[in-house]
Scaffold this motif. Structure first.
Motif, PDB file in Angstrom:
ATOM      1  N   PRO A  51       0.823  -1.220   0.000  1.00  0.00           N
ATOM      2  CA  PRO A  51       0.000   0.000   0.000  1.00  0.00           C
ATOM      3  C   PRO A  51       0.856   1.269   0.000  1.00  0.00           C
ATOM      4  CG  PRO A  51      -0.807  -1.573   1.618  1.00  0.00           C
ATOM      5  CD  PRO A  51       0.514  -2.094   1.143  1.00  0.00           C
ATOM      6  N   TYR A  52       0.378   2.294  -0.706  1.00  0.00           N
ATOM      7  CA  TYR A  52       1.071   3.579  -0.785  1.00  0.00           C
ATOM      8  C   TYR A  52       0.208   4.611  -0.053  1.00  0.00           C
ATOM      9  CZ  TYR A  52       4.026   7.185  -2.992  1.00  0.00           C
ATOM     10  OH  TYR A  52       4.906   8.209  -3.225  1.00  0.00           O
ATOM     11  N   PRO A  53       0.532   4.928   1.204  1.00  0.00           N
ATOM     12  CA  PRO A  53      -0.296   5.889   1.958  1.00  0.00           C
ATOM     13  C   PRO A  53      -0.351   7.239   1.260  1.00  0.00           C
ATOM     14  CG  PRO A  53       1.250   4.738   3.401  1.00  0.00           C
ATOM     15  CD  PRO A  53       1.654   4.406   1.999  1.00  0.00           C
ATOM     16  N   VAL A  54      -1.513   7.824   1.198  1.00  0.00           N
ATOM     17  CA  VAL A  54      -1.686   9.075   0.478  1.00  0.00           C
ATOM     18  C   VAL A  54      -0.832  10.186   1.072  1.00  0.00           C
ATOM     19  CG1 VAL A  54      -3.662   9.825   1.841  1.00  0.00           C
ATOM     20  CG2 VAL A  54      -3.411  10.613  -0.530  1.00  0.00           C
ATOM     21  N   GLU A  55      -0.602  10.127   2.384  1.00  0.00           N
ATOM     22  CA  GLU A  55       0.199  11.188   3.017  1.00  0.00           C
ATOM     23  C   GLU A  55       1.666  11.138   2.587  1.00  0.00           C
ATOM     24  OE1 GLU A  55      -0.518   7.893   6.104  1.00  0.00           O
ATOM     25  OE2 GLU A  55      -1.689   9.054   4.655  1.00  0.00           O
ATOM     26  N   ASP A  56       2.108   9.996   2.032  1.00  0.00           N
ATOM     27  CA  ASP A  56       3.488   9.892   1.546  1.00  0.00           C
ATOM     28  C   ASP A  56       3.601  10.249   0.062  1.00  0.00           C
ATOM     29  OD1 ASP A  56       4.183   9.007   4.046  1.00  0.00           O
ATOM     30  OD2 ASP A  56       4.181   6.869   3.504  1.00  0.00           O
ATOM     31  N   CYS A  57       2.504  10.463  -0.581  1.00  0.00           N
ATOM     32  CA  CYS A  57       2.471  10.663  -2.036  1.00  0.00           C
ATOM     33  C   CYS A  57       2.949  12.068  -2.408  1.00  0.00           C
ATOM     34  CB  CYS A  57       1.050  10.441  -2.538  1.00  0.00           C
ATOM     35  SG  CYS A  57       0.855  10.767  -4.293  1.00  0.00           S
ATOM     36  N   TYR A  58       3.879  12.148  -3.345  1.00  0.00           N
ATOM     37  CA  TYR A  58       4.409  13.444  -3.771  1.00  0.00           C
ATOM     38  C   TYR A  58       3.384  14.256  -4.555  1.00  0.00           C
ATOM     39  CZ  TYR A  58       9.060  11.926  -2.343  1.00  0.00           C
ATOM     40  OH  TYR A  58      10.130  11.512  -1.608  1.00  0.00           O
ATOM     41  N   ILE A  59       2.447  13.570  -5.199  1.00  0.00           N
ATOM     42  CA  ILE A  59       1.402  14.290  -5.927  1.00  0.00           C
ATOM     43  C   ILE A  59       0.538  15.077  -4.948  1.00  0.00           C
ATOM     44  CG2 ILE A  59      -0.675  13.997  -7.344  1.00  0.00           C
ATOM     45  CD1 ILE A  59       0.750  11.588  -8.646  1.00  0.00           C
ATOM     46  N   TYR A  60       0.220  14.450  -3.827  1.00  0.00           N
ATOM     47  CA  TYR A  60      -0.585  15.145  -2.832  1.00  0.00           C
ATOM     48  C   TYR A  60       0.230  16.173  -2.056  1.00  0.00           C
ATOM     49  CZ  TYR A  60      -4.878  12.722  -3.690  1.00  0.00           C
ATOM     50  OH  TYR A  60      -6.036  12.296  -4.285  1.00  0.00           O
ATOM     51  N   SER A  61       1.545  15.998  -2.052  1.00  0.00           N
ATOM     52  CA  SER A  61       2.390  17.023  -1.432  1.00  0.00           C
ATOM     53  C   SER A  61       2.314  18.320  -2.218  1.00  0.00           C
ATOM     54  CB  SER A  61       3.849  16.535  -1.386  1.00  0.00           C
ATOM     55  OG  SER A  61       3.970  15.432  -0.504  1.00  0.00           O
TER      56      SER A  61
END
Length: 373
Positions: free
Chosen positions: A74-84
């Motif tokens: 799983p790729y947590p959304v809080e770690d995602c660079y797109i959401y950063s």
């Protein structure tokens, strides 16, 4: 009213141009609102993901195509660079992640996530991406090939040393025993027998020289060598002093001779082979060999010139090939490796070498050495 109509028309034209560019782009492009939902998507993005545009717009982008890492975890959304890009107002370029298709397969991507502002207020983000799976595959193949080549070079180097040792040992025995037979049994063998043994000794020496030359040739580029400042004047002087005496063939060194950055051993091999080649194959009773250098901007150009017998143009390329020699085959001194070794060293060090000659008048070997800033 007219101005408003013209402004509206211009706005429509601009929107049409942008839509045309967006639809024609081979790169995937999509937009996100502040909640991470897709606001628009171009055909290239939809094609790579394997969905229709309607299946993408309005959906949560992370849950749709970016939910897992390359290994499937799983790729947590809080770690995602797109959401950063949405929350930290920063642009990110990423090259080691995957997007997931509708059919559950993944593909490696390079993407850029950039915040989108309107009137100074962030409204979302724009993501551009491309499929780099083929590129990554090529890079992996290249790394594998480089590793295999390094291993093969190491094996070849070790093989050359082992073979040379195993070959030279019996050759030394042949030469020693042949000389011993000539000295102790020359009278019994007669002139013809001694002639055969002399041929055997010469051939043994030629084979030994050939093995030594092969070792030097295989070492170039396969071992780490330190390049240091080398004063070419004293280096060439020492080479000339070590040459056999030829009373009627003089070797001249024309100053100035510069200091260069080079492996001292390799540069000595270059000059020694070129000078010895000029003297040994002079082909006239008297003359001279001249060593000089000129400043050619980013390069030093060295010249080894002689007014000997010269070389026919048809052999200009052949003489730089390994095992090619214009000397008689019976000569134990000529292995056909010297000029091939010179060419390999010069080119490994970023230079070039060529020859000019006129039969019966002169030969001129020119090689370059890059200047180090």
């Amino acid at each position: 009213i007219k101005k408003n109509v013209l402004a509206k028309k211009e706005l429509e034209n601009t929107h049409l141009r942008l839509t045309t560019i967006l639809n024609a782009s081979a790169v995937g492009i999509y937009g996100l609102d502040m909640n991470g939902k897709t606001t628009f998507c171009n055909p290239s993005a939809a094609a790579m993901i394997g969905c229709s545009i309607d299946e993408i717009v309005g959906k949560n982008q992370h849950e749709l195509i970016h939910h897992s890492r390359m290994d499937g975890s799983p790729y947590p959304v809080e770690d995602c660079y797109i959401y950063s890009a949405l929350h930290l107002q920063a642009s990110y370029t990423v090259r080691d992640e995957v997007f997931w298709r509708k059919d559950g397969t993944s593909f490696q991507v390079e993407y850029i996530s950039t915040p989108l502002f309107e009137d100074g207020v962030q409204k979302g983000a724009v993501v551009t991406f491309k499929d780099i799976s083929a590129q990554k595959h090529i890079e992996q193949e290249r790394e594998t090939l480089l590793t295999e080549m390094e291993q093969m070079n190491m094996e070849l180097k070790n093989f050359a040393h082992v073979v040379s040792h195993d070959l030279k040992e019996p050759l030394r025995g042949i030469a020693f025993n042949s000389k011993w037979l000539v000295q102790d049994y020359g009278g019994i063998l007669g002139n013809e027998g001694k002639e055969y043994l002399d041929r055997l000794i010469d051939n043994s020496e030629r084979m030994s020289n050939l093995i030594n030359g092969l070792l030097k040739f295989t070492e170039v580029g396969n071992i780490e060598e330190l390049s240091v400042p080398v004063k070419t004047g004293p280096l060439v002087e020492n080479i000339v002093k070590s040459l056999p005496l030829y009373e009627d063939i003089k070797v001249e060194i024309q100053p100035p001779m510069p200091e260069v950055i080079y492996s001292p051993v390799r540069l000595e091999q270059v000059f020694q082979n070129l000078i010895v080649n000029g003297v040994r194959h002079f082909g006239k009773k008297k003359g001279k060999v001249v060593v000089s250098c000129s400043d050619n901007g980013d390069l030093w150009q060295f010249v080894v010139w002689d007014n000997g017998q010269g070389i026919h143009p048809q052999y200009f390329d052949k003489i730089f090939e390994i095992f090619q020699s214009l000397a008689p085959k019976k000569s134990s001194d000529s292995t056909g490796i010297g000029l091939a070794l010179v060419k390999k060293i010069v080119e490994q060090n970023g230079g070039e070498i060529n020859v000019k000659s006129e039969v019966g008048k002169f030969s001129e070997f020119r090689f370059t050495v890059p200047k180090m800033v």
